[in-house]
Motif scaffolding. Structure first.
Motif, mmCIF file in Angstrom:
data_model
loop_
_atom_site.group_PDB
_atom_site.id
_atom_site.type_symbol
_atom_site.label_atom_id
_atom_site.label_comp_id
_atom_site.label_asym_id
_atom_site.label_seq_id
_atom_site.Cartn_x
_atom_site.Cartn_y
_atom_site.Cartn_z
ATOM 1 N N ALA A 276 0.823 -1.211 0.000
ATOM 2 C CA ALA A 276 0.000 0.000 0.000
ATOM 3 C C ALA A 276 0.856 1.260 0.000
ATOM 4 O O ALA A 276 0.492 2.274 -0.605
ATOM 5 C CB ALA A 276 -0.945 -0.005 1.205
ATOM 6 N N LEU A 277 2.003 1.206 0.664
ATOM 7 C CA LEU A 277 2.905 2.351 0.681
ATOM 8 C C LEU A 277 3.623 2.540 -0.650
ATOM 9 O O LEU A 277 4.224 3.589 -0.888
ATOM 10 C CB LEU A 277 3.929 2.201 1.811
ATOM 11 C CG LEU A 277 3.391 2.426 3.223
ATOM 12 C CD1 LEU A 277 4.394 1.957 4.265
ATOM 13 C CD2 LEU A 277 3.057 3.911 3.440
ATOM 14 N N GLY A 278 3.583 1.509 -1.507
ATOM 15 C CA GLY A 278 4.175 1.634 -2.831
ATOM 16 C C GLY A 278 5.257 0.624 -3.148
ATOM 17 O O GLY A 278 5.823 0.656 -4.248
ATOM 18 N N ALA A 279 5.562 -0.295 -2.218
ATOM 19 C CA ALA A 279 6.587 -1.303 -2.488
ATOM 20 C C ALA A 279 6.096 -2.292 -3.537
ATOM 21 O O ALA A 279 4.904 -2.546 -3.670
ATOM 22 C CB ALA A 279 6.954 -2.038 -1.201
ATOM 23 N N ASN A 280 7.038 -2.867 -4.243
ATOM 24 C CA ASN A 280 6.725 -3.911 -5.219
ATOM 25 C C ASN A 280 6.810 -5.305 -4.615
ATOM 26 O O ASN A 280 6.279 -6.270 -5.173
ATOM 27 C CB ASN A 280 7.682 -3.835 -6.407
ATOM 28 C CG ASN A 280 7.633 -2.490 -7.103
ATOM 29 O OD1 ASN A 280 8.476 -1.636 -6.845
ATOM 30 N ND2 ASN A 280 6.654 -2.282 -7.964
ATOM 31 N N GLY A 281 7.513 -5.428 -3.486
ATOM 32 C CA GLY A 281 7.660 -6.719 -2.839
ATOM 33 C C GLY A 281 8.276 -6.563 -1.467
ATOM 34 O O GLY A 281 8.729 -5.475 -1.088
ATOM 35 N N VAL A 282 8.284 -7.659 -0.705
ATOM 36 C CA VAL A 282 8.868 -7.662 0.631
ATOM 37 C C VAL A 282 9.799 -8.860 0.768
ATOM 38 O O VAL A 282 9.593 -9.905 0.136
ATOM 39 C CB VAL A 282 7.799 -7.705 1.732
ATOM 40 C CG1 VAL A 282 6.858 -6.523 1.636
ATOM 41 C CG2 VAL A 282 7.023 -9.020 1.703
ATOM 42 N N LEU A 283 10.810 -8.709 1.598
ATOM 43 C CA LEU A 283 11.722 -9.799 1.917
ATOM 44 C C LEU A 283 11.448 -10.266 3.343
ATOM 45 O O LEU A 283 11.271 -9.436 4.250
ATOM 46 C CB LEU A 283 13.182 -9.347 1.815
ATOM 47 C CG LEU A 283 13.875 -9.407 0.448
ATOM 48 C CD1 LEU A 283 13.101 -8.617 -0.604
ATOM 49 C CD2 LEU A 283 15.304 -8.878 0.566
ATOM 50 N N VAL A 284 11.420 -11.572 3.535
ATOM 51 C CA VAL A 284 11.198 -12.168 4.853
ATOM 52 C C VAL A 284 12.455 -12.945 5.235
ATOM 53 O O VAL A 284 12.912 -13.815 4.481
ATOM 54 C CB VAL A 284 9.974 -13.104 4.833
ATOM 55 C CG1 VAL A 284 9.815 -13.796 6.175
ATOM 56 C CG2 VAL A 284 8.718 -12.315 4.489
ATOM 57 N N GLY A 285 13.018 -12.624 6.399
ATOM 58 C CA GLY A 285 14.247 -13.265 6.836
ATOM 59 C C GLY A 285 14.057 -14.206 8.000
ATOM 60 O O GLY A 285 13.776 -15.385 7.830
ATOM 61 N N ARG A 286 14.183 -13.677 9.201
ATOM 62 C CA ARG A 286 14.140 -14.533 10.399
ATOM 63 C C ARG A 286 12.855 -15.361 10.468
ATOM 64 O O ARG A 286 12.874 -16.493 10.942
ATOM 65 C CB ARG A 286 14.263 -13.672 11.653
ATOM 66 C CG ARG A 286 15.632 -13.013 11.853
ATOM 67 C CD ARG A 286 15.645 -12.201 13.127
ATOM 68 N NE ARG A 286 16.904 -11.548 13.389
ATOM 69 C CZ ARG A 286 17.207 -10.316 13.001
ATOM 70 N NH1 ARG A 286 16.318 -9.612 12.289
ATOM 71 N NH2 ARG A 286 18.378 -9.777 13.305
ATOM 72 N N HIS A 287 11.738 -14.799 10.029
ATOM 73 C CA HIS A 287 10.464 -15.512 10.087
ATOM 74 C C HIS A 287 10.570 -16.847 9.341
ATOM 75 O O HIS A 287 10.134 -17.898 9.829
ATOM 76 C CB HIS A 287 9.371 -14.638 9.473
ATOM 77 C CG HIS A 287 7.976 -15.052 9.790
ATOM 78 N ND1 HIS A 287 7.587 -15.505 11.036
ATOM 79 C CD2 HIS A 287 6.855 -15.101 9.008
ATOM 80 C CE1 HIS A 287 6.299 -15.811 11.015
ATOM 81 N NE2 HIS A 287 5.833 -15.581 9.801
ATOM 82 N N ALA A 288 11.195 -16.820 8.161
ATOM 83 C CA ALA A 288 11.393 -18.050 7.398
ATOM 84 C C ALA A 288 12.452 -18.926 8.051
ATOM 85 O O ALA A 288 12.346 -20.163 8.038
ATOM 86 C CB ALA A 288 11.794 -17.709 5.961
ATOM 87 N N LEU A 289 13.477 -18.299 8.626
ATOM 88 C CA LEU A 289 14.554 -19.064 9.234
ATOM 89 C C LEU A 289 14.066 -19.869 10.437
ATOM 90 O O LEU A 289 14.484 -21.015 10.642
ATOM 91 C CB LEU A 289 15.689 -18.141 9.657
ATOM 92 C CG LEU A 289 16.903 -18.914 10.148
ATOM 93 C CD1 LEU A 289 17.977 -18.960 9.073
ATOM 94 C CD2 LEU A 289 17.458 -18.347 11.430
ATOM 95 N N TRP A 290 13.176 -19.286 11.232
ATOM 96 C CA TRP A 290 12.638 -20.042 12.368
ATOM 97 C C TRP A 290 11.799 -21.212 11.875
ATOM 98 O O TRP A 290 11.766 -22.278 12.499
ATOM 99 C CB TRP A 290 11.830 -19.142 13.295
ATOM 100 C CG TRP A 290 12.586 -17.997 13.895
ATOM 101 C CD1 TRP A 290 12.151 -16.713 14.059
ATOM 102 C CD2 TRP A 290 13.926 -18.002 14.434
ATOM 103 N NE1 TRP A 290 13.124 -15.930 14.636
ATOM 104 C CE2 TRP A 290 14.218 -16.696 14.882
ATOM 105 C CE3 TRP A 290 14.910 -18.978 14.557
ATOM 106 C CZ2 TRP A 290 15.445 -16.356 15.454
ATOM 107 C CZ3 TRP A 290 16.142 -18.637 15.135
ATOM 108 C CH2 TRP A 290 16.400 -17.348 15.567
ATOM 109 N N GLY A 291 11.115 -21.035 10.760
ATOM 110 C CA GLY A 291 10.406 -22.170 10.159
ATOM 111 C C GLY A 291 11.374 -23.265 9.754
ATOM 112 O O GLY A 291 11.101 -24.459 9.955
#
Length: 337
Positions: A276-291
């Motif tokens: 909504a702020l205008g980004a085209n995408g997001v990166l997920v780090g620790r959240h995936a790492l804990w998985g």
């Protein structure tokens, strides 16, 4: 989690710079943003797809580059790759991978992968990564630009983390954090970006942009994209969060390059706020790492699947059928902030 992977590895992955003020604020900043839904918009049919670097992606989530993943799970980057591929999530492989890029590429199959690059004093090391990216079918080169030297990470120092799984670049040799950090080139400048773009023949994304003036310089340097990032709060404490830096950077770029953001993204509505702020995408780090640490490839798949499903439901509840329909009209300053 500390019991599962050990204190030193846990504190390496979980920790940040200094007093970890920025580390905590990375997620808190997303919570300071409130959402303003629209209703009666006919959202029964939805599509989470976005376009990144000119290619259609199933959703706007990517796995951020993270070093030493075999310290979180025995299968490390291979399990992360399989979990990402199962959800159509592009993965950015770290230069400090404990698995050969070619093996990760095979685990990703047809799913997109990008290669993260640190620029070292010994340019031959960096060009080794560039060559691996080209040979492995990686779609983009993500140059991390906020690491002229390693930040002071008090928690990591106290725990005494030492890598016991050699990285691809170490060729079987274990190196201490201090030695690894001395490899980074503190004299890297904007003039160096074109060198790696030419050598890789790949689109270049610059990771670690927080200031709008640097965003303008990134565009002028020919970057196809940039990542608004404070390195997960691991470099300099008390710097601005990705959520707070995002809008000014997007305004400076003005559509001339793709803009992604990382830092503290944990829920589907965080993803929606970024878009909504205008980004085209997001990166997920620790959240995936804990998985990864909890369940290997299946753990990664569950984390990413839940995040994308939650993003999809957030779209519906905001009155949107696609990410393109999200805008700053859906954003307010939270009354509880």
């Amino acid at each position: 989690m500390r019991d599962r992977i050990g204190r030193a590895a846990h504190d390496y992955f979980a920790g940040g710079a200094g007093a970890e003020i920025t580390l905590r604020d990375n997620h808190a900043a997303w919570n300071r943003i409130a959402l303003a839904p629209r209703v009666l918009r006919g959202v029964g049919e939805r599509d989470t797809a976005v376009t990144l670097l000119g290619e259609r992606r199933r959703h706007p989530v990517l796995v951020a580059p993270m070093a030493y993943q075999r310290h979180a799970h025995d299968e490390g980057e291979l399990a992360m790759a399989r979990g990402a591929a199962a959800t159509g999530t592009p993965m950015i492989l770290s230069s400090q991978t404990t698995t050969a890029p070619a093996d990760v590429a095979r685990a990703m199959g047809e799913t997109a992968r990008w290669m993260q690059l640190y620029v070292f004093r010994d340019r031959a090391l960096s060009f080794e990564i560039v060559e691996a990216a080209r040979e492995g079918g990686y779609e983009a080169l993500v140059i991390t630009v906020d690491f002229p030297l390693g930040g002071r990470r008090d928690r990591e120092i106290a725990s005494g983390f030492t890598a016991t799984h050699p990285t691809f670049l170490n060729h079987g040799e274990n190196l201490s954090p201090d030695v690894r950090h001395t490899r980074h080139d503190p004299d890297l400048t904007w003039d160096d970006i074109a060198v790696f773009a030419e050598a890789s023949a790949l689109p270049v994304v610059l990771k670690g942009i927080l200031h709008p003036a640097d965003a303008e310089l990134a565009v002028q340097a020919g970057a196809a994209g940039l990542v608004v990032s404070n390195h997960g709060g691991r470099q300099l404490d008390t710097v601005v969060s990705g959520a707070d830096a995002l809008a000014p950077v997007i305004d400076a770029v003005d559509g001339r390059a793709d803009v992604l953001v990382d830092g503290g993204v944990r829920r589907g509505w965080d993803v929606a706020k970024a878009i909504a702020l205008g980004a085209n995408g997001v990166l997920v780090g620790r959240h995936a790492l804990w998985g990864l640490a909890r369940g290997g490839a299946e753990g990664v798949e569950r984390v990413l699947s839940d995040l994308v499903d939650e993003f999809d439901s957030t779209l519906a509840l905001l009155g949107c059928r696609t990410p393109d329909e999200l805008s700053r009209d859906h954003i307010l300053t939270a009354p509880w902030a």
